[in-house]
Scaffold this active site. Structure first.
Site, short mmCIF file in Angstrom:
data_model
loop_
_atom_site.label_atom_id
_atom_site.label_comp_id
_atom_site.label_asym_id
_atom_site.label_seq_id
_atom_site.Cartn_x
_atom_site.Cartn_y
_atom_site.Cartn_z
N ASN A 1 -4.45 5.94 -11.58
CA ASN A 1 -4.67 5.79 -10.14
C ASN A 1 -5.22 7.04 -9.47
O ASN A 1 -5.84 6.95 -8.41
CB ASN A 1 -3.33 5.40 -9.49
CG ASN A 1 -3.32 5.61 -7.99
OD1 ASN A 1 -3.89 4.85 -7.24
ND2 ASN A 1 -2.66 6.69 -7.56
N TYR B 1 -18.48 9.19 -5.41
CA TYR B 1 -17.32 8.30 -5.41
C TYR B 1 -17.72 6.89 -5.84
O TYR B 1 -17.05 6.26 -6.68
CB TYR B 1 -16.70 8.27 -4.01
CG TYR B 1 -15.44 7.45 -3.90
CD1 TYR B 1 -14.24 7.91 -4.42
CD2 TYR B 1 -15.45 6.20 -3.27
CE1 TYR B 1 -13.07 7.16 -4.31
CE2 TYR B 1 -14.31 5.45 -3.16
CZ TYR B 1 -13.12 5.92 -3.68
OH TYR B 1 -11.97 5.18 -3.59
N ILE C 1 -6.82 1.27 2.57
CA ILE C 1 -5.37 1.06 2.57
C ILE C 1 -4.70 2.11 3.45
O ILE C 1 -5.11 3.27 3.49
CB ILE C 1 -4.82 1.14 1.13
CG1 ILE C 1 -5.59 0.20 0.20
CG2 ILE C 1 -3.32 0.82 1.12
CD1 ILE C 1 -5.53 -1.27 0.56
N THR D 1 -2.69 4.48 3.59
CA THR D 1 -1.98 5.56 2.90
C THR D 1 -1.75 6.70 3.89
O THR D 1 -2.39 6.77 4.95
CB THR D 1 -2.80 6.07 1.72
OG1 THR D 1 -4.06 6.57 2.22
CG2 THR D 1 -3.06 4.96 0.71
#
Length: 250
Positions: A90, A157, A190, A192
């Site tokens: 991850n 990325y 998300i 986070t």
């Protein structure tokens, strides 16, 4: 939720965000978990938070861009817990944003790929033999919606996350008859801690990119990862599983 009793897992990037949420879910399911992160204080805090007695976690500080460090983390897991059955690769970061490919620096390109793509390869390189020695298991590699579609201004990325998709499929084919399943999980944006620390207008703009009109939650991604790692997904391998509120459907 006792779906991982007797299983040993390794999660990279476990010091916060998605990695922390996934590690928490696996621990709740009865797994023993090696928590890997490049910041010692973060991974030790996660271990103390979810395993105060210290019997179910092993906190390891390692940079996944360093092949030797990943090899050591896997070896320590097997020595400490006696096996390795599950892994979640991850760890990753976005890198420089808003820079087109023609202006993107070589240094930043290499830095982003070293963690996001090389890090997943280093994980697979050492996790797969360990899983074979333990009788098989399952691996989830964290790609992104950016691994399925293009995103302007983030060439490194996007390239790394697309690369994870190919790497996942290659490994899945290689180990399909050897008791190991390998899948990729592709989240949208998300909520986070890092994203929540951004300005409100930026968060709102990112939420609006999803047809569902909101950001995803870490626990939603963790639950999907847990499913893919579990025996409920016994016939699923080589897949790229999207959890992005419709982002990549546009």
């Amino acid at each position: 939720m006792n779906d991982f009793a007797g299983r040993v897992a390794l999660v990279t990037g476990a010091g916060s965000g998605l990695g922390e949420a996934i590690a928490r879910r696996l621990l709740a399911g009865g797994a023993r978990v090696t928590l890997v992160d490049n910041r010692a204080e973060r991974v030790q805090a996660v271990a103390a938070r979810y395993d105060p007695t210290g019997g179910s976690t092993l906190a390891v500080t390692a940079d996944v861009s360093d092949a030797r460090a990943v090899e050591e983390a896997v070896a320590r897991t097997c020595a400490h817990f006696g096996a390795l059955h599950l892994a979640v690769n991850n760890a990753g970061f976005t890198g420089e944003r808003g820079v087109n490919t023609g202006e993107y620096s070589v240094e930043e390109w290499r830095r982003v790929l070293a963690t996001n793509l090389d890090g997943v390869f280093h994980g697979l390189r050492h996790e797969l033999p360990a899983l074979l020695a333990s009788g098989g298991g399952a691996i989830v590699n964290m790609t992104s919606a950016a691994g399925i579609v293009g995103v302007e201004g983030e060439p490194a990325y996007v390239a790394a996350k697309h690369g994870i998709v190919g790497l996942t499929r290659a490994a899945a084919l290689e180990y399909a008859t050897r008791g190991i399943r390998v899948n990729a999980l592709a989240p949208g944006f998300i909520a986070t801690p890092d994203l929540l620390a951004s300005p409100p207008q930026e968060r709102e703009a990112l939420a609006a990119l999803h047809p569902m009109g909101r950001l995803g939650e870490p626990h939603e991604v963790a639950e999907f990862a847990a499913f893919l790692l579990s025996e409920r997904a016994a016939f699923i391998t080589g897949g790229v599983h999207v959890i992005d509120g419709g982002y990549s459907a546009r």
